[in-house]
Design a protein around this motif. Structure first.
Motif, PDB file in Angstrom:
ATOM      1  N   ILE A   1       0.846  -1.203   0.000  1.00  0.00           N
ATOM      2  CA  ILE A   1       0.000   0.000   0.000  1.00  0.00           C
ATOM      3  C   ILE A   1       0.878   1.249   0.000  1.00  0.00           C
ATOM      4  O   ILE A   1       0.639   2.209  -0.736  1.00  0.00           O
ATOM      5  N   LEU A   2       1.936   1.211   0.815  1.00  0.00           N
ATOM      6  CA  LEU A   2       2.851   2.351   0.879  1.00  0.00           C
ATOM      7  C   LEU A   2       3.476   2.614  -0.489  1.00  0.00           C
ATOM      8  O   LEU A   2       3.505   3.751  -0.980  1.00  0.00           O
ATOM      9  N   LEU A   3       3.964   1.537  -1.134  1.00  0.00           N
ATOM     10  CA  LEU A   3       4.590   1.681  -2.451  1.00  0.00           C
ATOM     11  C   LEU A   3       3.608   2.284  -3.454  1.00  0.00           C
ATOM     12  O   LEU A   3       3.941   3.195  -4.212  1.00  0.00           O
ATOM     13  N   ALA A   4       2.367   1.761  -3.441  1.00  0.00           N
ATOM     14  CA  ALA A   4       1.369   2.255  -4.392  1.00  0.00           C
ATOM     15  C   ALA A   4       1.004   3.703  -4.085  1.00  0.00           C
ATOM     16  O   ALA A   4       0.793   4.508  -4.993  1.00  0.00           O
ATOM     17  N   ALA A   5       0.951   4.054  -2.786  1.00  0.00           N
ATOM     18  CA  ALA A   5       0.600   5.425  -2.409  1.00  0.00           C
ATOM     19  C   ALA A   5       1.671   6.403  -2.899  1.00  0.00           C
ATOM     20  O   ALA A   5       1.363   7.477  -3.413  1.00  0.00           O
ATOM     21  N   VAL A   6       2.944   6.003  -2.737  1.00  0.00           N
ATOM     22  CA  VAL A   6       4.036   6.856  -3.223  1.00  0.00           C
ATOM     23  C   VAL A   6       3.903   7.062  -4.735  1.00  0.00           C
ATOM     24  O   VAL A   6       4.041   8.168  -5.264  1.00  0.00           O
ATOM     25  N   LEU A   7       3.569   5.959  -5.427  1.00  0.00           N
ATOM     26  CA  LEU A   7       3.408   6.018  -6.882  1.00  0.00           C
ATOM     27  C   LEU A   7       2.276   6.975  -7.255  1.00  0.00           C
ATOM     28  O   LEU A   7       2.416   7.810  -8.151  1.00  0.00           O
ATOM     29  N   ALA A   8       1.156   6.842  -6.535  1.00  0.00           N
ATOM     30  CA  ALA A   8      -0.006   7.692  -6.833  1.00  0.00           C
ATOM     31  C   ALA A   8       0.333   9.157  -6.581  1.00  0.00           C
ATOM     32  O   ALA A   8       0.001  10.037  -7.375  1.00  0.00           O
TER      33      ALA A   8
ATOM     34  N   ALA B   1       3.342  10.578  -6.559  1.00  0.00           N
ATOM     35  CA  ALA B   1       4.308  11.050  -7.555  1.00  0.00           C
ATOM     36  C   ALA B   1       3.624  11.328  -8.883  1.00  0.00           C
ATOM     37  O   ALA B   1       3.887  12.341  -9.532  1.00  0.00           O
ATOM     38  N   ALA B   2       2.712  10.424  -9.261  1.00  0.00           N
ATOM     39  CA  ALA B   2       2.025  10.592 -10.539  1.00  0.00           C
ATOM     40  C   ALA B   2       1.128  11.818 -10.509  1.00  0.00           C
ATOM     41  O   ALA B   2       1.007  12.548 -11.486  1.00  0.00           O
TER      42      ALA B   2
END
Lengths: 207, 220
Positions: free
Chosen positions: B18-25, B27-28
């Motif tokens: 979830i953390l990885l995906a949140a960072v991705l979201a 950043a995007a």
């Protein structure tokens, strides 16, 4: 810098790369227990959600990984092939595949894995696949109009919803975590299997 | 004890992903794009050289036939020219309003933006400006003149040598878009006005069609 694409390789190298990828795909399917029709169909009886867990984990890991590769500029997303969507034939095809999955106990990939470790029923399943392929091929002109109906082009969720790709990735990760939690609850505390197939479980206890 | 440890492992894995995906979201969202990041002048120059920055009339016609939803077709000519004739599926955002808030709001950052004008010039420049703003912008090769030449003109009267294999597809596309322009519209009558005599000399595609086409002037 860019990640290697299938088109990067050609000739024998292409076949070698495909072989290596295919070997590991099959190997890990087998290690997950997906060479057993019993294990695969358990999902449809709310008893064992290994299929959902393994497949959704793979999807989430690959999705987040590709997201980071694209963000860091290692992967040019415009080069990634997105198969075109044909809503109606894909809906009907998906239902047919699901029905065949429940009845036959395998999906196409797992039937090959099961055949590789010598399961007889998988061989019959593969025979059925080829009969179906030839029957469809022979009657394809009759379905031609239906097969191209509901065409939406290479549509992706971010394009369809008009939402940022990163947000869609996060949403799918959350859906996956929710699905994992629900499947664990179904296997345990909720006893969905016992409620839906109560008599069958009694039979199991006796045996 | 062991059971608890396994549970912690699952929660840890869930938290990490979830953390990885949140960072991705995050950043995007900050990049305000599809993760493509800011424009890379070198990459863009390479794309232009490889002719990957534009869409040909044939490609566009097929997209329209396939009812693809992954692109937006924008006509950047003034409204009166758009009203005279436009490619089906096009939306009119005149160049003068394209970069105002009302214009930009109509563009999706997730879809391909295909721009066209009368000729190639204005659309290509607007495409560059949009790319700098992080849109996935393309332009129609040589504008609506080229569309008319390639799609709407029967191959028998084209300047290029007849091509028997391409003829059937060209005929199918032409008939589709002649029909799509609407029997009531003036566009369906237009080809008769455009028909030059078959002996006409090969002309560069930049030559505007005759006046009756009413595609507009001086905005290439």
């Amino acid at each position: 810098m860019n990640a290697p694409f299938v088109s990067t390789f050609s000739g024998p190298v292409f076949i070698l790369v495909s072989l290596i990828l295919g070997f590991f795909f099959g190997f890990f399917l087998e290690r997950a227990g997906f060479s057993s029709a019993l294990k695969l169909t358990s999902q449809f009886y709310f008893r064992d959600f290994s299929v959902l867990k393994v497949m959704f984990t793979a999807i989430v890991v690959a999705m987040v990984g590709i997201g980071y590769f694209a963000m860091l500029g290692w992967l040019d997303m415009s080069q990634v092939f997105v198969p075109p969507a044909f809503i109606w034939p894909q809906l009907v095809g998906g239902l047919l595949l699901g029905a065949g999955f429940i009845v036959g106990g395998y999906c196409p990939g797992t039937s090959l894995v099961a055949a590789a470790i010598g399961k007889l029923d998988a061989l019959f399943f593969i025979g059925g696949i080829f009969i179906g392929i030839f029957l469809f091929g022979a009657t394809e002109p009759a379905f031609e109009r239906f097969n191209s109906s509901g065409s939406l082009g290479p549509l992706t969720l971010p394009v369809w919803l008009n939402v940022n790709t990163g947000i869609v990735v996060l949403a799918i990760v959350l859906v996956a975590i929710g699905a994992f939690w629900a499947s664990e609850m179904s296997e345990g505390p909720w006893k969905l299997f016992a409620r839906t197939y109560g008599r069958a479980q009694e039979g199991e206890k006796q045996s | 004890m062991r059971f608890e440890l396994r549970l912690a492992g699952k929660r840890l894995a869930a938290a990490i992903i979830i953390l990885l995906a949140a960072v991705l979201a995050l950043a995007a969202t900050m990049a305000k794009g599809t993760g493509a990041g800011p424009v890379n002048a070198d990459a863009m120059a390479q794309a232009i050289d490889a002719e990957k920055d534009h869409v040909t009339p044939g490609e566009l016609a097929r997209w329209i036939l396939e009812k693809r939803q992954d692109y937006q077709l924008i006509d950047i000519r003034p409204q009166w020219q758009f009203d005279d004739y436009h490619i089906p599926a096009a939306v009119n955002i005149p160049l003068t309003t394209l970069f105002e808030d009302a214009g930009l709001k109509q563009l999706s950052r997730e879809k391909k933006i295909v721009l066209y004008g009368f000729g190639a010039g204005h659309a290509a420049q607007a495409q560059l400006l949009l790319s700098m703003k992080g849109y996935r912008a393309y332009s129609l090769r040589d504008g609506i003149v080229d569309w008319w030449e390639v799609i709407m003109t029967p191959s028998s009267i084209r300047s290029d040598p007849p091509n028997p294999t391409g003829y059937r597809e060209a005929k199918q596309l032409r008939e589709h878009f002649m029909g799509a322009a609407g029997p009531a519209g003036s566009a369906a009558v237009a080809p008769a006005a455009v028909l030059p005599s078959p002996t006409v000399q090969p002309a560069p595609p930049s030559t505007p069609p005759k006046n009756k086409l009413k595609l507009g002037h001086g905005c290439s």
